[in-house]
Design an enzyme around this catalytic site. Structure first.
Site, PDB file in Angstrom:
ATOM      1  N   THR A  11      42.330  61.282  29.513  1.00  0.00           N
ATOM      2  CA  THR A  11      40.624  60.829  28.681  1.00  0.00           C
ATOM      3  C   THR A  11      40.007  61.195  29.736  1.00  0.00           C
ATOM      4  OG1 THR A  11      42.103  58.686  30.556  1.00  0.00           O
ATOM      5  CG2 THR A  11      42.097  59.004  27.708  1.00  0.00           C
ATOM      6  N   GLY A  12      39.896  61.990  31.009  1.00  0.00           N
ATOM      7  CA  GLY A  12      39.135  61.731  32.378  1.00  0.00           C
ATOM      8  C   GLY A  12      37.882  63.654  31.502  1.00  0.00           C
ATOM      9  N   VAL A  14      36.986  65.698  33.827  1.00  0.00           N
ATOM     10  CA  VAL A  14      37.853  67.213  34.237  1.00  0.00           C
ATOM     11  C   VAL A  14      39.438  67.381  32.410  1.00  0.00           C
ATOM     12  CG1 VAL A  14      39.688  68.501  34.961  1.00  0.00           C
ATOM     13  CG2 VAL A  14      37.558  67.657  36.390  1.00  0.00           C
ATOM     14  N   ARG A  99      46.065  72.122  47.902  1.00  0.00           N
ATOM     15  CA  ARG A  99      46.036  73.188  48.470  1.00  0.00           C
ATOM     16  C   ARG A  99      45.628  73.672  49.698  1.00  0.00           C
ATOM     17  NH1 ARG A  99      39.607  69.698  47.179  1.00  0.00           N
ATOM     18  NH2 ARG A  99      39.780  69.714  44.426  1.00  0.00           N
ATOM     19  N   CYS A 130      35.322  71.902  44.019  1.00  0.00           N
ATOM     20  CA  CYS A 130      34.224  72.190  42.986  1.00  0.00           C
ATOM     21  C   CYS A 130      33.318  73.365  43.453  1.00  0.00           C
ATOM     22  CB  CYS A 130      33.647  71.109  41.875  1.00  0.00           C
ATOM     23  SG  CYS A 130      33.560  69.850  43.298  1.00  0.00           S
ATOM     24  N   PRO A 180      15.153  45.691  35.455  1.00  0.00           N
ATOM     25  CA  PRO A 180      15.413  45.035  37.282  1.00  0.00           C
ATOM     26  C   PRO A 180      15.966  43.902  37.282  1.00  0.00           C
ATOM     27  CG  PRO A 180      13.170  45.073  37.618  1.00  0.00           C
ATOM     28  CD  PRO A 180      13.178  45.509  36.303  1.00  0.00           C
ATOM     29  N   LYS A 215      36.306  70.783  53.325  1.00  0.00           N
ATOM     30  CA  LYS A 215      37.427  71.397  52.631  1.00  0.00           C
ATOM     31  C   LYS A 215      36.012  73.321  52.175  1.00  0.00           C
ATOM     32  CE  LYS A 215      38.141  67.413  49.901  1.00  0.00           C
ATOM     33  NZ  LYS A 215      37.754  66.201  48.897  1.00  0.00           N
ATOM     34  N   ARG A 236      25.302  64.649  47.458  1.00  0.00           N
ATOM     35  CA  ARG A 236      25.041  64.078  46.197  1.00  0.00           C
ATOM     36  C   ARG A 236      23.938  63.783  45.852  1.00  0.00           C
ATOM     37  NH1 ARG A 236      29.391  64.576  43.821  1.00  0.00           N
ATOM     38  NH2 ARG A 236      30.751  63.509  44.559  1.00  0.00           N
ATOM     39  N   HIS A 243      26.877  71.669  40.101  1.00  0.00           N
ATOM     40  CA  HIS A 243      26.317  71.458  41.699  1.00  0.00           C
ATOM     41  C   HIS A 243      25.356  73.031  41.745  1.00  0.00           C
ATOM     42  CE1 HIS A 243      29.001  68.809  41.327  1.00  0.00           C
ATOM     43  NE2 HIS A 243      30.246  68.977  42.083  1.00  0.00           N
TER      44      HIS A 243
HETATM   45  N1  LIG Z   1      35.094  66.156  38.271  1.00  0.00           N
HETATM   46  C1  LIG Z   1      35.023  67.636  39.382  1.00  0.00           C
HETATM   47  O1  LIG Z   1      34.045  68.150  39.031  1.00  0.00           O
HETATM   48  C2  LIG Z   1      36.459  67.812  39.954  1.00  0.00           C
HETATM   49  C3  LIG Z   1      35.677  69.004  40.329  1.00  0.00           C
HETATM   50  C4  LIG Z   1      37.449  69.681  41.552  1.00  0.00           C
HETATM   51  C5  LIG Z   1      38.535  68.748  40.956  1.00  0.00           C
HETATM   52  N2  LIG Z   1      38.435  67.573  40.386  1.00  0.00           N
HETATM   53  C6  LIG Z   1      39.681  66.491  40.572  1.00  0.00           C
HETATM   54  O2  LIG Z   1      40.512  66.706  39.131  1.00  0.00           O
HETATM   55  C7  LIG Z   1      40.441  64.993  39.152  1.00  0.00           C
HETATM   56  C8  LIG Z   1      40.385  63.987  37.761  1.00  0.00           C
HETATM   57  O3  LIG Z   1      39.460  64.217  37.824  1.00  0.00           O
HETATM   58  P1  LIG Z   1      37.669  63.176  37.318  1.00  0.00           P
HETATM   59  O4  LIG Z   1      36.011  64.535  37.123  1.00  0.00           O
HETATM   60  O5  LIG Z   1      38.325  64.070  35.114  1.00  0.00           O
HETATM   61  O6  LIG Z   1      38.221  61.926  37.303  1.00  0.00           O
HETATM   62  P2  LIG Z   1      37.773  60.630  35.760  1.00  0.00           P
HETATM   63  O7  LIG Z   1      37.559  61.340  35.095  1.00  0.00           O
HETATM   64  O8  LIG Z   1      38.020  59.481  36.396  1.00  0.00           O
HETATM   65  O9  LIG Z   1      39.282  60.953  35.159  1.00  0.00           O
HETATM   66  C9  LIG Z   1      40.703  60.482  35.500  1.00  0.00           C
HETATM   67  C10 LIG Z   1      41.764  60.388  34.890  1.00  0.00           C
HETATM   68  O10 LIG Z   1      43.095  60.232  35.698  1.00  0.00           O
HETATM   69  C11 LIG Z   1      44.034  59.132  35.028  1.00  0.00           C
HETATM   70  N3  LIG Z   1      44.469  59.158  35.427  1.00  0.00           N
HETATM   71  C12 LIG Z   1      44.274  58.059  36.658  1.00  0.00           C
HETATM   72  N4  LIG Z   1      45.349  57.426  37.442  1.00  0.00           N
HETATM   73  C13 LIG Z   1      45.957  57.219  36.607  1.00  0.00           C
HETATM   74  C14 LIG Z   1      47.873  57.019  36.868  1.00  0.00           C
HETATM   75  N5  LIG Z   1      48.446  56.530  38.302  1.00  0.00           N
HETATM   76  N6  LIG Z   1      48.544  57.623  35.452  1.00  0.00           N
HETATM   77  C15 LIG Z   1      47.837  58.575  34.770  1.00  0.00           C
HETATM   78  N7  LIG Z   1      46.458  59.092  34.759  1.00  0.00           N
HETATM   79  C16 LIG Z   1      45.895  57.917  35.744  1.00  0.00           C
HETATM   80  C17 LIG Z   1      42.895  58.590  34.317  1.00  0.00           C
HETATM   81  O11 LIG Z   1      43.368  58.118  32.962  1.00  0.00           O
HETATM   82  P3  LIG Z   1      43.107  56.917  32.275  1.00  0.00           P
HETATM   83  O12 LIG Z   1      41.139  56.688  31.777  1.00  0.00           O
HETATM   84  O13 LIG Z   1      44.328  56.362  31.728  1.00  0.00           O
HETATM   85  O14 LIG Z   1      42.751  55.725  33.545  1.00  0.00           O
HETATM   86  C18 LIG Z   1      41.615  59.579  33.949  1.00  0.00           C
HETATM   87  O15 LIG Z   1      42.278  60.526  32.619  1.00  0.00           O
HETATM   88  C19 LIG Z   1      40.865  64.733  40.273  1.00  0.00           C
HETATM   89  O16 LIG Z   1      41.296  64.978  41.488  1.00  0.00           O
HETATM   90  C20 LIG Z   1      39.722  65.069  40.960  1.00  0.00           C
HETATM   91  O17 LIG Z   1      39.301  64.985  42.054  1.00  0.00           O
HETATM   92  C21 LIG Z   1      37.379  66.912  39.926  1.00  0.00           C
END
Ligand SMILES: NC(=O)c1ccc[n+]([C@@H]2O[C@H](COP(=O)([O-])OP(=O)(O)OC[C@H]3O[C@@H](n4cnc5c(N)ncnc54)[C@H](OP(=O)(O)O)[C@@H]3O)[C@@H](O)[C@H]2O)c1
EC number: 1.2.1.11
Length: 340
Positions: A11-12, A14, A99, A130, A180, A215, A236, A243
């Site tokens: 659902t996130g 990524v 990593r 990333c 605002p 990193k 940011r 990026h």
């Molecule tokens: N975004 C980037 O550019 C990027 C790049 C490299 C690496 N990453 C890494 O990829 C990972 C995900 O990032 P994202 O950007 O996709 O985050 P996100 O949009 O906040 O999504 C997080 C996902 O993790 C799930 N989740 C969180 N806690 C959980 C738990 N306790 N049990 C099961 N599912 C859980 C969430 O499910 P729910 O919807 O149910 O909460 C959701 O599906 C992170 O480790 C991040 O550091 C991200």
């Protein structure tokens, strides 16, 4: 034939891109399970022309599944990845948890594809940060030709690198500035992100650099060559996806800017758009949804003996996370599992 694949964090941001990319690249999927936390149980996600319902990670049995692509935070990964790996399901992890573990390969398939073969010590393969992923794709072919001594990089990182909450905060705060009464103070970020830039990503370390900057240093060494020195400033910026990086490279041998441009044009995963005219370069909005890492503004740095500058832009949710994870899955399939 084909693989039984689990998407963890479906659902996130990524997770969503991983599903899109598996479908776009026609990865040989025999069976797929989509998992998230219990709060999302039953939430629907798309995979190609199918709609799938998410299951609860906490109660999922990984036995009999070939690989699990994890995209949840480090804390949850620490709890669930070892369970999947122990059940014989190979974990491809997007968090930073594994990593730096010497028993876990850190892989960017254009750069060190052979490293996937070292997966078996823990049954886990790590995906880099990333900002590192897109940078090493650009550095590797140049290093092979002229040996990189030192890299100075400044990043301009989009809010989607901070997950769904980061995207929502930029959206809501931008609207609130025009209205605002609906004030949206900084929550996910440490200062206002709308119409601003913040020179701080992840936590501070003792020497003053941030963990994000550290990193990039450590991961570049692990993926390409421990002798390369890297110093980074990670910032940011109020961009939703994509990026950007301004990269200064010092080489041991002389490398002419025209030869560098030719090398980068031929290298896997890169697209060179470099015209010295208005708009003859790539910006983040143009890279969204693309597989390539884009290189522009290639030019000699005349202040050092063997120096080059370049501009590097990529979709952080793709090359920076989901695409790289799917490419690892493809490499693992082609080199090791051979079920595709
Ligand atoms: N975004 C980037 O550019 C990027 C790049 C490299 C690496 N990453 C890494 O990829 C990972 C995900 O990032 P994202 O950007 O996709 O985050 P996100 O949009 O906040 O999504 C997080 C996902 O993790 C799930 N989740 C969180 N806690 C959980 C738990 N306790 N049990 C099961 N599912 C859980 C969430 O499910 P729910 O919807 O149910 O909460 C959701 O599906 C992170 O480790 C991040 O550091 C991200």
């Amino acid at each position: 034939m084909g693989y039984r694949v689990v998407i963890v964090g479906a659902t996130g941001n990524v997770g969503h891109e991983m599903l899109n990319i598996l479908a776009e690249r026609q990865f040989p999927v025999k069976d797929i399970a989509v998992l998230a936390s219990r709060r999302s149980l039953g939430t629907e996600v798309s995979f190609g022309d199918k709609t799938l319902k998410t299951e609860d990670l906490d109660t999922f049995d990984f036995a009999g599944w070939d690989m699990a692509l994890f995209a949840i935070g480090s804390e949850a990964t620490e709890k669930y990845a070892p369970r999947a790996a122990k059940a014989g399901c190979i974990v491809i992890d997007n968090s930073s948890l594994y990593r730096y573990d010497p028993d876990v390969p850190l892989v960017v398939p254009e750069v060190n594809p052979e490293a996937v073969e070292d997966y078996a010590k823990k049954n886990i393969i790590a995906n880099p940060n990333c900002s590192t992923a897109q940078m090493v794709v650009a550095l590797k072919p140049l290093h092979d030709r002229a040996r990189i001594k030192r890299v100075v990089v400044s990043t301009y990182q989009s809010v989607s690198g901070a997950g769904k909450d980061g995207v929502d905060e930029l959206w809501d705060q931008t609207k609130s500035i025009y209205n605002p009464v609906d004030n949206k103070p900084a929550e996910k970020f440490t200062k206002q992100i709308a119409f601003n830039v913040i020179p701080h990503i992840d936590s501070f370390m003792e020497d003053g650099q941030t963990k994000e900057e550290w990193k990039m240093v450590v991961e570049t060494k692990k993926i390409i060559d421990p002798s390369i020195k890297v110093t980074a400033t990670c910032v940011r910026v109020p961009v939703f996806v994509g990026h950007s990086e301004a990269i200064n490279i010092e080489f041991e041998d002389h490398l002419d800017e025209d030869e560098a441009r030719d090398i980068l044009r031929e290298a896997p995963g890169l697209m060179v758009i470099d015209k010295r005219e208005d708009g003859g370069y790539v910006t983040p909005v143009e890279c969204v949804g693309d597989f390539a890492t884009f290189i522009s503004r290639i030019r000699q740095d005349s202040t050092i003996e063997n120096g080059l500058n370049l501009w590097c832009v990529s979709d952080n949710l793709r090359k920076g996370a989901a695409l790289n994870a799917v490419q690892i899955a493809e490499t693992l399939g082609n080199r090791v599992l051979k079920k595709g």
